[in-house]
Design a protein around this motif. Structure first.
Motif, PDB file in Angstrom:
ATOM      1  N   GLY A   1      -4.573   2.195  -2.834  1.00  0.00           N
ATOM      2  CA  GLY A   1      -3.815   1.421  -1.855  1.00  0.00           C
ATOM      3  C   GLY A   1      -4.652   0.606  -0.885  1.00  0.00           C
ATOM      4  O   GLY A   1      -4.152  -0.303  -0.256  1.00  0.00           O
TER       5      GLY A   1
ATOM      6  N   ARG B   1       5.060   1.934  -2.643  1.00  0.00           N
ATOM      7  CA  ARG B   1       3.783   1.396  -3.110  1.00  0.00           C
ATOM      8  C   ARG B   1       3.986   0.526  -4.349  1.00  0.00           C
ATOM      9  O   ARG B   1       4.741   0.873  -5.255  1.00  0.00           O
TER      10      ARG B   1
ATOM     11  N   SER C   1       0.798  -1.232   0.000  1.00  0.00           N
ATOM     12  CA  SER C   1       0.000   0.000   0.000  1.00  0.00           C
ATOM     13  C   SER C   1       0.828   1.278   0.000  1.00  0.00           C
ATOM     14  O   SER C   1       0.312   2.350  -0.270  1.00  0.00           O
TER      15      SER C   1
END
Lengths: 109, 139
Positions: free
Chosen positions: A68, A46, A33
């Motif tokens: 995310g 990410r 995320s």
């Protein structure tokens, strides 16, 4: 390309013309995320799948924009109308630029 | 260190403001995310159904499903996550129904918001409170 990415799709093999069928898709992906930190306190960058699309004979069924907060191994369930025999094409786009695709044919009796 | 009564009051007020700031920042982020999707248009609360568990044991994978007949696209927002955007479904001409399910991450107990953009340009919004036992954003 992220490691161990494997798309799985469940589509019925047969349908009647105009029938609405349920499609389930799952792709194994860690969906990092960008919020988590490693043990040294550095943020893990990410790395997610950002777009998913499903098309049938060139016509769009659904497209999904992911952020995310979608779980690891993103799962989708949705419904599609089947006007004729043809092929579903599923596409997932990764943050790193790779594309994962899967195809499923369906026969209209 | 000695504080006069006046100084103590000022410091106290400052501390209260500082404590309230993160809440305001979250609220602003979710308002921005809603405005980004609707373009500031008014939303109604009918015509959209969001199904989410009342209590989610694991915030890493919370099953949700959303349905809005006649919708062009539906977006899901998590009001208590560091970034509120979760996902956006856009339905094409061959979509069998304006309904979809997925699994999402929630950082903690919060409201999950779903907004549908209808074909006639109106917006419908609903929300559902989810209690999360273990948050799903690492940390």
């Amino acid at each position: 390309m992220a490691k161990g990415v494997k798309p799985r799709v469940k589509v019925p093999k047969k349908a009647t013309a105009g029938e609405v069928i349920t499609i389930k898709t799952l792709i194994s992906h860690k969906m990092e995320s960008g919020q988590r930190k490693d043990k040294d306190g550095n943020i893990i960058p990410r790395s997610i799948i950002n777009t998913f699309t499903c098309d049938f004979n060139g016509q769009n069924v659904i497209s999904v924009e992911l952020h995310g907060a979608v779980s690891t191994n993103p799962y989708f369930q949705f419904e599609a109308k089947v006007p004729e025999s043809g092929e579903f094409v599923f596409t997932w786009l990764d943050d790193d630029g790779s594309t994962y695709t899967d195809k499923k044919s369906i026969t209209v009796a | 260190m000695n504080f006069t009564r006046r100084e103590a009051l000022i410091i106290g007020a400052g501390a209260v403001t500082a404590a309230a700031l993160p809440m305001q920042a979250f609220a602003a982020a979710i308002d921005d995310a809603i405005a980004a999707f609707t373009g500031g248009a008014e939303t109604t609360d009918s015509g959209i159904t969001l199904t989410a568990p009342e209590i989610a044991e694991n915030g890493n994978t919370v099953p949700i499903s959303v349905s809005a007949p006649g919708a062009e696209s539906i977006t899901i927002l998590a009001s208590g996550n560091p970034t509120p955007n979760v996902l956006t479904f856009t339905f094409g001409p061959l979509a069998g129904s304006q309904e979809a399910s997925s699994r999402i991450r929630l950082a903690g107990t919060q409201d999950v918001i779903a907004i549908a953009k209808m074909k006639d340009g109106t917006f419908a919004m609903t929300s559902s409170a989810v209690k999360v036992t273990i948050g799903g954003c690492g940390g």
